[in-house]
Design a protein around this motif. Structure first.
Motif, PDB file in Angstrom:
ATOM      1  N   ARG A  21      -4.854   3.218   6.496  1.00 17.00           N
ATOM      2  CA  ARG A  21      -4.150   2.363   5.539  1.00 17.00           C
ATOM      3  C   ARG A  21      -4.481   0.893   5.770  1.00 17.00           C
ATOM      4  O   ARG A  21      -4.723   0.150   4.806  1.00 17.00           O
ATOM      5  N   GLU A  22      -4.514   0.488   7.033  1.00 13.03           N
ATOM      6  CA  GLU A  22      -4.837  -0.905   7.339  1.00 13.03           C
ATOM      7  C   GLU A  22      -6.298  -1.200   7.023  1.00 13.03           C
ATOM      8  O   GLU A  22      -6.636  -2.285   6.538  1.00 13.03           O
TER       9      GLU A  22
ATOM     10  N   THR B 157      -6.616  -1.677   3.336  1.00 12.63           N
ATOM     11  CA  THR B 157      -6.105  -2.992   2.942  1.00 12.63           C
ATOM     12  C   THR B 157      -7.163  -4.069   3.140  1.00 12.63           C
ATOM     13  O   THR B 157      -7.376  -4.929   2.277  1.00 12.63           O
TER      14      THR B 157
ATOM     15  N   GLY C 182      -7.832   9.103   5.754  1.00 13.53           N
ATOM     16  CA  GLY C 182      -6.393   8.970   5.620  1.00 13.53           C
ATOM     17  C   GLY C 182      -5.702  10.308   5.413  1.00 13.53           C
ATOM     18  O   GLY C 182      -4.589  10.529   5.915  1.00 13.53           O
TER      19      GLY C 182
ATOM     20  N   VAL D 259      -1.723  10.276   6.244  1.00  7.75           N
ATOM     21  CA  VAL D 259      -1.092   9.119   5.616  1.00  7.75           C
ATOM     22  C   VAL D 259      -1.423   8.992   4.133  1.00  7.75           C
ATOM     23  O   VAL D 259      -0.779   8.219   3.418  1.00  7.75           O
ATOM     24  N   PHE D 260      -2.429   9.727   3.651  1.00 11.48           N
ATOM     25  CA  PHE D 260      -2.772   9.714   2.233  1.00 11.48           C
ATOM     26  C   PHE D 260      -2.509  11.086   1.626  1.00 11.48           C
ATOM     27  O   PHE D 260      -2.700  12.120   2.287  1.00 11.48           O
TER      28      PHE D 260
ATOM     29  N   THR E 268      -3.486  -4.187  -3.370  1.00 16.04           N
ATOM     30  CA  THR E 268      -3.103  -3.365  -2.222  1.00 16.04           C
ATOM     31  C   THR E 268      -1.830  -2.576  -2.498  1.00 16.04           C
ATOM     32  O   THR E 268      -1.746  -1.373  -2.215  1.00 16.04           O
TER      33      THR E 268
ATOM     34  N   ARG F 206      -1.866   1.436  -2.649  1.00 14.70           N
ATOM     35  CA  ARG F 206      -1.064   2.142  -1.647  1.00 14.70           C
ATOM     36  C   ARG F 206      -0.019   3.042  -2.311  1.00 14.70           C
ATOM     37  O   ARG F 206       0.276   4.142  -1.828  1.00 14.70           O
TER      38      ARG F 206
ATOM     39  N   ASP G 169      -0.637   6.675  -0.835  1.00 16.83           N
ATOM     40  CA  ASP G 169       0.246   7.054   0.272  1.00 16.83           C
ATOM     41  C   ASP G 169       0.880   8.428   0.061  1.00 16.83           C
ATOM     42  O   ASP G 169       1.207   8.814  -1.067  1.00 16.83           O
TER      43      ASP G 169
END
Length: 210
Positions: free
Chosen positions: A86-87, A90, A137, A142-143, A182, A186, A190
């Motif tokens: 995720r970072e 971004t 991800g 996280v995705f 972003t 996200r 996410d």
């Protein structure tokens, strides 16, 4: 010993091509309908010289887009994509939207003269970069995994191009774009929170979520 004439001519030709491509990037980046005459003038070469290197407008536009994407890849290659997906995404989006904005008019020019398949092919490395992050991800949990990766990657690029157009039209300020991009991406990528409503309808026949 003097340099052979053929080598000098080749070097002159390479410099001429570089000037033409740079002028095409600049002119088409401002106006997708820029004429070959205006590009030749900006490059400081005659029409015959330009057409000697690029016989068609499509060839010139493709060369300009290829060079813009090559330069963009160099910039994106320097982005740190390590650590949390995720970072990393971004950071990638923060650099990507500016490049998309810069080449929006050039892309419009390319879409007017090149087959859609060729435009996608030229963007392959940019697509691959986002696709790998989405896969990572998903492996990290996280995705989301309920929608096809290809669909998610396409949506990310639609968001980037939409942000570039909004910025170009003056509806979104420069300082706000990266945050908006972003937040939007996200919200799409996410993993849905427990109990969140699943997408309505089913995937098309033959489509897998993986």
């Amino acid at each position: 010993m003097s340099t052979p004439a053929p080598r000098r001519r080749r070097a002159d030709a390479e410099r001429s091509i570089a000037r033409i491509v740079a002028a095409a990037r600049s002119c088409l980046g401002q106006d997708p309908d820029a004429t070959t005459d205006s590009i030749a003038e900006a490059a400081g070469v005659g029409r015959m010289t330009l057409y000697g290197h690029f016989p068609t407008r499509a060839a010139l536009v493709e060369a300009a887009l290829t060079e813009a994407l090559r330069a963009g890849d160099e910039t994106l290659d320097s982005v740190d994509l390590s650590g949390d997906a995720r970072e990393a995404l971004t950071r990638l989006l923060a650099s990507s939207w500016a490049l998309v904005a810069e080449s929006a008019a050039l892309l419009a020019a390319a879409q007017g003269v090149l087959p859609a398949g060729r435009v996608r092919e030229l963007h392959a490395s940019a697509v691959d970069r986002v696709e790998e992050l989405v896969h990572r991800g998903r492996r990290e949990g996280v995705f989301r995994t309920d929608l096809p990766v290809s669909w998610l990657v396409s949506v990310v690029h639609y968001v980037l191009h939409g942000a570039a157009e909004e910025h170009r039209a003056g509806r979104v300020g420069t300082a706000d774009v990266a945050g908006l991009v972003t937040a939007t991406v996200r919200s799409i990528l996410d993993t849905p929170s427990p109990g969140a409503e699943e997408p309505s309808g089913s995937l098309p026949c033959g489509t897998e979520a993986g």
